[in-house]
Design a protein around this motif. Structure first.
Motif, PDB file in Angstrom:
ATOM      1  N   UNK A  70      -3.964 -10.571 -40.639  1.00  0.00           N
ATOM      2  CA  UNK A  70      -2.621 -10.990 -41.061  1.00  0.00           C
ATOM      3  C   UNK A  70      -2.667 -12.396 -41.651  1.00  0.00           C
ATOM      4  N   UNK A  71      -3.363 -13.312 -40.984  1.00  0.00           N
ATOM      5  CA  UNK A  71      -3.453 -14.692 -41.453  1.00  0.00           C
ATOM      6  C   UNK A  71      -4.126 -14.765 -42.824  1.00  0.00           C
ATOM      7  N   UNK A  72      -5.226 -14.050 -42.999  1.00  0.00           N
ATOM      8  CA  UNK A  72      -5.938 -14.086 -44.284  1.00  0.00           C
ATOM      9  C   UNK A  72      -5.093 -13.512 -45.416  1.00  0.00           C
ATOM     10  N   UNK A  73      -4.396 -12.408 -45.156  1.00  0.00           N
ATOM     11  CA  UNK A  73      -3.549 -11.795 -46.184  1.00  0.00           C
ATOM     12  C   UNK A  73      -2.364 -12.707 -46.521  1.00  0.00           C
ATOM     13  N   UNK A  74      -1.778 -13.298 -45.501  1.00  0.00           N
ATOM     14  CA  UNK A  74      -0.568 -14.107 -45.692  1.00  0.00           C
ATOM     15  C   UNK A  74      -0.857 -15.484 -46.270  1.00  0.00           C
ATOM     16  N   UNK A  75      -1.904 -16.143 -45.783  1.00  0.00           N
ATOM     17  CA  UNK A  75      -2.137 -17.543 -46.130  1.00  0.00           C
ATOM     18  C   UNK A  75      -3.357 -17.785 -47.005  1.00  0.00           C
ATOM     19  N   UNK A  76      -4.198 -16.774 -47.176  1.00  0.00           N
ATOM     20  CA  UNK A  76      -5.460 -16.979 -47.875  1.00  0.00           C
ATOM     21  C   UNK A  76      -6.523 -17.404 -46.880  1.00  0.00           C
ATOM     22  N   UNK A  77      -7.758 -17.220 -47.281  1.00  0.00           N
ATOM     23  CA  UNK A  77      -8.891 -17.404 -46.372  1.00  0.00           C
ATOM     24  C   UNK A  77      -8.989 -18.815 -45.786  1.00  0.00           C
ATOM     25  N   UNK A  78      -8.902 -19.844 -46.632  1.00  0.00           N
ATOM     26  CA  UNK A  78      -9.105 -21.220 -46.158  1.00  0.00           C
ATOM     27  C   UNK A  78      -7.957 -21.700 -45.277  1.00  0.00           C
ATOM     28  N   UNK A  79      -6.731 -21.426 -45.681  1.00  0.00           N
ATOM     29  CA  UNK A  79      -5.591 -21.842 -44.870  1.00  0.00           C
ATOM     30  C   UNK A  79      -5.545 -21.055 -43.569  1.00  0.00           C
ATOM     31  N   UNK A  80      -5.886 -19.781 -43.636  1.00  0.00           N
ATOM     32  CA  UNK A  80      -5.946 -18.964 -42.413  1.00  0.00           C
ATOM     33  C   UNK A  80      -6.953 -19.562 -41.440  1.00  0.00           C
ATOM     34  N   UNK A  81      -8.122 -19.956 -41.937  1.00  0.00           N
ATOM     35  CA  UNK A  81      -9.142 -20.555 -41.075  1.00  0.00           C
ATOM     36  C   UNK A  81      -8.634 -21.848 -40.442  1.00  0.00           C
ATOM     37  N   UNK A  82      -7.924 -22.646 -41.212  1.00  0.00           N
ATOM     38  CA  UNK A  82      -7.352 -23.894 -40.706  1.00  0.00           C
ATOM     39  C   UNK A  82      -6.346 -23.621 -39.582  1.00  0.00           C
ATOM     40  N   UNK A  83      -5.441 -22.679 -39.815  1.00  0.00           N
ATOM     41  CA  UNK A  83      -4.433 -22.337 -38.807  1.00  0.00           C
ATOM     42  C   UNK A  83      -5.069 -21.729 -37.558  1.00  0.00           C
ATOM     43  N   UNK A  84      -5.989 -20.808 -37.745  1.00  0.00           N
ATOM     44  CA  UNK A  84      -6.634 -20.156 -36.604  1.00  0.00           C
ATOM     45  C   UNK A  84      -7.452 -21.147 -35.784  1.00  0.00           C
ATOM     46  N   UNK A  85      -8.083 -22.117 -36.443  1.00  0.00           N
ATOM     47  CA  UNK A  85      -8.832 -23.149 -35.715  1.00  0.00           C
ATOM     48  C   UNK A  85      -7.884 -23.975 -34.847  1.00  0.00           C
ATOM     49  N   UNK A  86      -6.739 -24.350 -35.400  1.00  0.00           N
ATOM     50  CA  UNK A  86      -5.757 -25.134 -34.641  1.00  0.00           C
ATOM     51  C   UNK A  86      -5.258 -24.329 -33.442  1.00  0.00           C
ATOM     52  N   UNK A  87      -4.980 -23.058 -33.647  1.00  0.00           N
ATOM     53  CA  UNK A  87      -4.516 -22.193 -32.557  1.00  0.00           C
ATOM     54  C   UNK A  87      -5.583 -22.117 -31.464  1.00  0.00           C
ATOM     55  N   UNK A  88      -6.840 -21.966 -31.886  1.00  0.00           N
ATOM     56  CA  UNK A  88      -7.949 -21.888 -30.923  1.00  0.00           C
ATOM     57  C   UNK A  88      -8.138 -23.227 -30.206  1.00  0.00           C
ATOM     58  N   UNK A  89      -8.163 -24.331 -30.970  1.00  0.00           N
ATOM     59  CA  UNK A  89      -8.375 -25.665 -30.389  1.00  0.00           C
ATOM     60  C   UNK A  89      -7.310 -26.012 -29.353  1.00  0.00           C
ATOM     61  N   UNK A  90      -6.100 -25.569 -29.594  1.00  0.00           N
ATOM     62  CA  UNK A  90      -5.000 -25.856 -28.664  1.00  0.00           C
ATOM     63  C   UNK A  90      -4.832 -24.749 -27.627  1.00  0.00           C
ATOM     64  N   UNK A  91      -5.750 -23.773 -27.666  1.00  0.00           N
ATOM     65  CA  UNK A  91      -5.747 -22.658 -26.715  1.00  0.00           C
ATOM     66  C   UNK A  91      -4.373 -21.973 -26.666  1.00  0.00           C
ATOM     67  N   UNK A  92      -3.831 -21.708 -27.845  1.00  0.00           N
ATOM     68  CA  UNK A  92      -2.534 -21.035 -27.954  1.00  0.00           C
ATOM     69  C   UNK A  92      -2.777 -19.549 -28.059  1.00  0.00           C
ATOM     70  N   UNK A  93      -2.090 -18.789 -27.235  1.00  0.00           N
ATOM     71  CA  UNK A  93      -2.305 -17.343 -27.250  1.00  0.00           C
ATOM     72  C   UNK A  93      -1.023 -16.546 -27.438  1.00  0.00           C
ATOM     73  N   UNK A  94       0.103 -17.096 -26.982  1.00  0.00           N
ATOM     74  CA  UNK A  94       1.318 -16.285 -27.084  1.00  0.00           C
ATOM     75  C   UNK A  94       1.996 -16.447 -28.445  1.00  0.00           C
ATOM     76  N   UNK A  95       2.803 -15.491 -28.770  1.00  0.00           N
ATOM     77  CA  UNK A  95       3.460 -15.413 -30.076  1.00  0.00           C
ATOM     78  C   UNK A  95       4.335 -16.639 -30.349  1.00  0.00           C
ATOM     79  N   UNK A  96       5.002 -17.125 -29.351  1.00  0.00           N
ATOM     80  CA  UNK A  96       5.879 -18.294 -29.516  1.00  0.00           C
ATOM     81  C   UNK A  96       5.075 -19.523 -29.947  1.00  0.00           C
ATOM     82  N   UNK A  97       3.925 -19.752 -29.305  1.00  0.00           N
ATOM     83  CA  UNK A  97       3.073 -20.891 -29.658  1.00  0.00           C
ATOM     84  C   UNK A  97       2.476 -20.747 -31.052  1.00  0.00           C
ATOM     85  N   UNK A  98       2.038 -19.552 -31.387  1.00  0.00           N
ATOM     86  CA  UNK A  98       1.451 -19.303 -32.711  1.00  0.00           C
ATOM     87  C   UNK A  98       2.504 -19.513 -33.799  1.00  0.00           C
ATOM     88  N   UNK A  99       3.693 -19.008 -33.560  1.00  0.00           N
ATOM     89  CA  UNK A  99       4.796 -19.182 -34.507  1.00  0.00           C
ATOM     90  C   UNK A  99       5.108 -20.668 -34.689  1.00  0.00           C
TER      91      UNK A  99
END
Length: 178
Positions: A70-99
């Protein structure tokens, strides 16, 4: 602790820097505070067309294991990687935090590029010290135009227009002095 300005439009992520028209326009408000060691943060909303609540509802419908796609389709590969890294670094797992991260991606601004790289400069002589012909009120026969005055504008040709128009007016006025 306050929002100074906001912009919509393209944002470019470069090596250790941000760029794009939004950043050029925002830099008009950030350069001086940065030089005064103020804490400056840019908050990016990667999906401005959706509210945080709408995004949460949408994310809840994505099957397990498909969030990366979903992230890659919506944001493109590089931006998706940036967002997913931030989510991982902050240990965010629930939908509210990701949003929240997608809608409020925080970037600490630590400086700006050099004067030599500037598209537009801020500062210059006080505009109250020239008359309507751009002649100095302090030194008659001395004319000013463009960014040597403390005048700057948003991207879109406004600075060039002011430079040309004030140059024309100052030149025509100076010519009458001869």
């Amino acid at each position: 602790g306050k929002i100074t300005e906001s912009e919509e439009g393209e944002l470019q992520f470069n090596d250790n820097a941000l760029s794009g028209i939004c950043i050029f326009n925002l830099s008009r408000f950030l350069s001086k505070p940065l030089e005064e060691n103020a804490k400056c943060i840019i908050i990016v909303d990667f999906l401005p067309e959706m509210s945080e609540e709408e995004l949460e509802e949408y994310l809840e419908k994505i099957p397990d294991g498909e969030i990366g796609r979903f992230f890659e389709i919506t944001f493109g590969e590089k931006t998706a990687a940036l967002l997913l890294k931030k989510i991982k670094d902050e240990n965010r797992k629930n939908v509210k935090d990701i949003s929240y991260i997608i809608k409020n991606f925080r970037i600490k601004i630590t400086g700006h590029d050099s004067f030599n790289q500037a598209q537009v400069t801020k500062g210059g002589g006080d505009i109250d010290e020239v008359d309507e012909n751009f002649e100095s009120k302090i030194c008659k026969g001395l004319f000013f135009a463009g960014e040597v005055r403390d005048v700057d504008g948003k991207c879109g040709g406004y600075n060039l227009h002011f430079a040309f128009a004030s140059g024309y007016k100052a030149g025509m006025s100076a010519g009458k002095e001869i």
